[in-house]
Write a protein that holds these residues in place. Sequence first.
Motif, PDB file in Angstrom:
ATOM      1  N   VAL A  95      10.007  78.070 -33.783  1.00  0.00           N
ATOM      2  CA  VAL A  95       9.569  77.829 -32.168  1.00  0.00           C
ATOM      3  C   VAL A  95      10.886  76.844 -31.587  1.00  0.00           C
ATOM      4  CG1 VAL A  95       7.072  77.889 -33.140  1.00  0.00           C
ATOM      5  CG2 VAL A  95       8.526  75.945 -33.698  1.00  0.00           C
ATOM      6  N   PHE A  96      10.733  77.081 -30.421  1.00  0.00           N
ATOM      7  CA  PHE A  96      11.203  76.294 -29.472  1.00  0.00           C
ATOM      8  C   PHE A  96      10.793  75.018 -29.527  1.00  0.00           C
ATOM      9  CE2 PHE A  96      13.759  80.345 -29.103  1.00  0.00           C
ATOM     10  CZ  PHE A  96      15.057  80.186 -29.059  1.00  0.00           C
ATOM     11  N   VAL A  97      11.432  73.720 -29.333  1.00  0.00           N
ATOM     12  CA  VAL A  97      10.938  72.519 -29.083  1.00  0.00           C
ATOM     13  C   VAL A  97      11.418  72.092 -27.943  1.00  0.00           C
ATOM     14  CG1 VAL A  97       9.595  72.511 -31.202  1.00  0.00           C
ATOM     15  CG2 VAL A  97      11.912  71.377 -30.975  1.00  0.00           C
ATOM     16  N   ASP A  98      11.102  71.170 -26.919  1.00  0.00           N
ATOM     17  CA  ASP A  98      12.003  69.802 -25.901  1.00  0.00           C
ATOM     18  C   ASP A  98      11.869  68.583 -26.862  1.00  0.00           C
ATOM     19  OD1 ASP A  98      12.292  71.868 -23.971  1.00  0.00           O
ATOM     20  OD2 ASP A  98      10.211  71.484 -23.026  1.00  0.00           O
ATOM     21  N   VAL A  99      12.715  67.945 -26.834  1.00  0.00           N
ATOM     22  CA  VAL A  99      13.150  66.552 -27.066  1.00  0.00           C
ATOM     23  C   VAL A  99      13.283  65.958 -25.675  1.00  0.00           C
ATOM     24  CG1 VAL A  99      13.692  67.226 -29.471  1.00  0.00           C
ATOM     25  CG2 VAL A  99      15.179  66.721 -27.669  1.00  0.00           C
ATOM     26  N   SER A 100      13.267  66.420 -24.676  1.00  0.00           N
ATOM     27  CA  SER A 100      13.843  65.814 -23.705  1.00  0.00           C
ATOM     28  C   SER A 100      13.514  67.073 -22.230  1.00  0.00           C
ATOM     29  CB  SER A 100      14.816  65.308 -23.796  1.00  0.00           C
ATOM     30  OG  SER A 100      15.697  65.970 -23.049  1.00  0.00           O
ATOM     31  N   ALA A 101      13.697  66.652 -21.004  1.00  0.00           N
ATOM     32  CA  ALA A 101      13.356  67.509 -20.148  1.00  0.00           C
ATOM     33  C   ALA A 101      14.167  68.831 -19.813  1.00  0.00           C
ATOM     34  CB  ALA A 101      12.590  66.536 -19.141  1.00  0.00           C
ATOM     35  N   SER A 102      15.512  67.782 -20.407  1.00  0.00           N
ATOM     36  CA  SER A 102      16.679  68.932 -20.356  1.00  0.00           C
ATOM     37  C   SER A 102      17.004  69.598 -22.146  1.00  0.00           C
ATOM     38  CB  SER A 102      17.550  68.103 -19.655  1.00  0.00           C
ATOM     39  OG  SER A 102      17.869  66.887 -20.100  1.00  0.00           O
ATOM     40  N   VAL A 103      16.194  68.560 -23.228  1.00  0.00           N
ATOM     41  CA  VAL A 103      16.585  68.881 -23.828  1.00  0.00           C
ATOM     42  C   VAL A 103      16.094  70.199 -25.102  1.00  0.00           C
ATOM     43  CG1 VAL A 103      18.299  68.404 -25.747  1.00  0.00           C
ATOM     44  CG2 VAL A 103      18.462  66.950 -23.689  1.00  0.00           C
ATOM     45  N   SER A 104      16.666  70.870 -25.323  1.00  0.00           N
ATOM     46  CA  SER A 104      15.861  71.644 -26.223  1.00  0.00           C
ATOM     47  C   SER A 104      16.358  72.564 -27.490  1.00  0.00           C
ATOM     48  CB  SER A 104      15.212  73.058 -25.468  1.00  0.00           C
ATOM     49  OG  SER A 104      14.601  73.037 -24.512  1.00  0.00           O
ATOM     50  N   GLY A 105      15.681  72.670 -28.774  1.00  0.00           N
ATOM     51  CA  GLY A 105      16.696  73.283 -29.975  1.00  0.00           C
ATOM     52  C   GLY A 105      15.570  74.645 -31.002  1.00  0.00           C
ATOM     53  N   LEU A 106      16.046  74.871 -31.163  1.00  0.00           N
ATOM     54  CA  LEU A 106      15.138  75.600 -32.367  1.00  0.00           C
ATOM     55  C   LEU A 106      14.680  74.978 -33.937  1.00  0.00           C
ATOM     56  CD1 LEU A 106      13.750  79.253 -32.556  1.00  0.00           C
ATOM     57  CD2 LEU A 106      16.621  79.229 -33.863  1.00  0.00           C
ATOM     58  N   VAL A 107      13.351  74.733 -33.761  1.00  0.00           N
ATOM     59  CA  VAL A 107      12.631  74.775 -35.614  1.00  0.00           C
ATOM     60  C   VAL A 107      12.759  76.250 -36.467  1.00  0.00           C
ATOM     61  CG1 VAL A 107      11.406  73.401 -36.819  1.00  0.00           C
ATOM     62  CG2 VAL A 107      11.666  72.828 -34.657  1.00  0.00           C
ATOM     63  N   HIS A 108      14.295  76.724 -36.690  1.00  0.00           N
ATOM     64  CA  HIS A 108      13.647  77.650 -37.495  1.00  0.00           C
ATOM     65  C   HIS A 108      12.326  78.297 -38.607  1.00  0.00           C
ATOM     66  CE1 HIS A 108      15.157  81.726 -40.041  1.00  0.00           C
ATOM     67  NE2 HIS A 108      16.289  82.141 -39.005  1.00  0.00           N
ATOM     68  N   ASP A 109      12.035  78.879 -38.280  1.00  0.00           N
ATOM     69  CA  ASP A 109      10.630  79.259 -39.682  1.00  0.00           C
ATOM     70  C   ASP A 109      10.406  78.584 -41.196  1.00  0.00           C
ATOM     71  OD1 ASP A 109      12.564  81.456 -40.689  1.00  0.00           O
ATOM     72  OD2 ASP A 109      10.863  82.478 -40.081  1.00  0.00           O
TER      73      ASP A 109
END
Length: 641
Positions: A57-71
Amino acid sequence: MSHSPDADENVGADSDADGVPDRGTVVYRLADACTADALEEGEHYHATVNGVVEYGVFVDVSASVSGLVHDSELRGDYDVGDELIVELIEVRENGDLAFAERDLDAFETEPVAAGAEVGVAELDGHVGDIVNVEGVVVQVKQTGGPTLFHVADGEAVVPGAAFESAGVRAYPNVDVGDVVRVTGGVEHREEALQIEVEELSRLRGEAADEVREAYEERLAAAAEPPEVEPLIEWEAFEPIHEELREVARHLRRAALTNRPIRMRHHADGDGMCASVPLQTALARFIDDTHEDNQASRHLLKRLPSKAPFYEMEDVTRDLNFALEDRERHGQKLPLLCMLDNGSTEEDVPAYRAMAQYDVPIVVVDHHHPDPEAVEPLLEAHVNPYLHDEDYRITTGMMGVELARLVDPDITEEVRHVPAVGGLADRSKAEAMDDYLALAEEAGYDEADLRDVGEALDYAAHWLRYNDGNGFVNDLLDVGTDADRHEELVQFMASRAERDVERQLEDALPHVEHERLDNDAHLYRLDVDEHAHRFIYPAPGKTTGKVHDRKVEETGDPVITIGYGPDFAVLRSDGVRLDIPEMVTELTEELPGAGVSGGGHLVVGSIKFVPGKRAAVLDALVEKMADAELDEELRSTLVRDD
């Protein structure tokens, strides 16, 4: 990472063996405007799922910062919008962020503000950075694109551009006077700085009180004029200098709070000597304290007035423009600064009009004042008569010192200006020798200074209601090119001399003379019938030039009256007149004559209805014939054309 000093929530807090609550791991909640620079590997963050893919899943930790949580790092199944806690485990070379889900039994949430906490004056060192600025909204301007919120922190002002959609008001609940926190990127915009707003929040309660208190403290300190000694030692000027500090404080505070300043000055040499240095000093102060490089252009206007008082024609114009600017540009209503006019009862009707809109007014003048009439309507009033002095302390002298209290760096450029103002208004103050010496140190002899004064008067005549910005600065040699100044003054002064001689050649044969009972010479000239109209010099100056010629010819006490259908201009030398008092007496003695006017003790002008001209002039002559002669007043005529 910029952390708030207080956590906003606590979840799952257990107690240790000693009964002390275990606050657990800190989990950071990033503000929407936070960038990846706010993250650190190994730290925990609140996250929201923004996308689900086969490999995680891709997640947002702020409005402009995102990253991946691998399964392989997930502990459950998630849909878009679900929240979870993640740990930053890797920042890859390409900048991608890798997170792992964490299931914490105990944690403490700590909010993280985006960017550095900075003051407005520090923004130049943060171009390209995300910053937080707290302060007070001093202007809201809606453009065809973004909404511009001008925010002041007491020391400086910066515009923040917030975009909702083209021409649509962003943050409609935020208005002028609100305490706010602005988060955004610092960017150059047309060689100026502004904040590209990511978040703008209106503060309330204790948070707002703290920011406002700090704002007021900084504002009071920044508005305080610097400790500057007057250009010359002059005991008579000491109490005036202290009062000028109060005017400077009002002007600096207005600039720091984005309040426009409208300068009204008498359109003559002395009025320009007072206003041009002050305008230059204020423009520099505004530019130094505003990140908007157009601020001084929008906030400062210099406006000449033909009359030595605030006419209703002028005040209606000023109010009209001020109200339009408030409507179109979100500006506050202005502070009005009166120079070389504003002290008399004739100013009261205009002041009362301004009072309807709570417009603050400050006055620096040397006309004979009516303090009881005007001071209830003023924030500050400086006039030498209030300290048992008189018109010999010219407004130009005071205006230069006021300019130095606003911006001391202007000193070297204006050392010659008090002497120009003194000569233009024929001051015989004891300090004139010192002012002339200062001007000589700056490269001006007395003949040069007289030419400058004549050129200023000549320019004022043709400029009429225009301020002549730049052109007048060149004539006065304030913030301009010295070579252009010399050539321009020589040209303008020679033209003025030519026009004066032409006027006198045609007018002098029509001057009527009589000897009054007190042995003074009285000269009269119908300037409407026997002087050219609509050219230089105007009736007032024509009367003054005739008067100068007769004083030179006779060497005796002289009074000169230049009159038209409904006005008279008065000049006196060596006769103890009190023109304001004479006007007051005529108003009472000649009901229906419509007498009004005033000026200095020995120079002034009056108006009346045309049908009463003969009665008014006859009554004036009777009063002049009763006046005492005063040798000490010889050659102390003040021009006020």
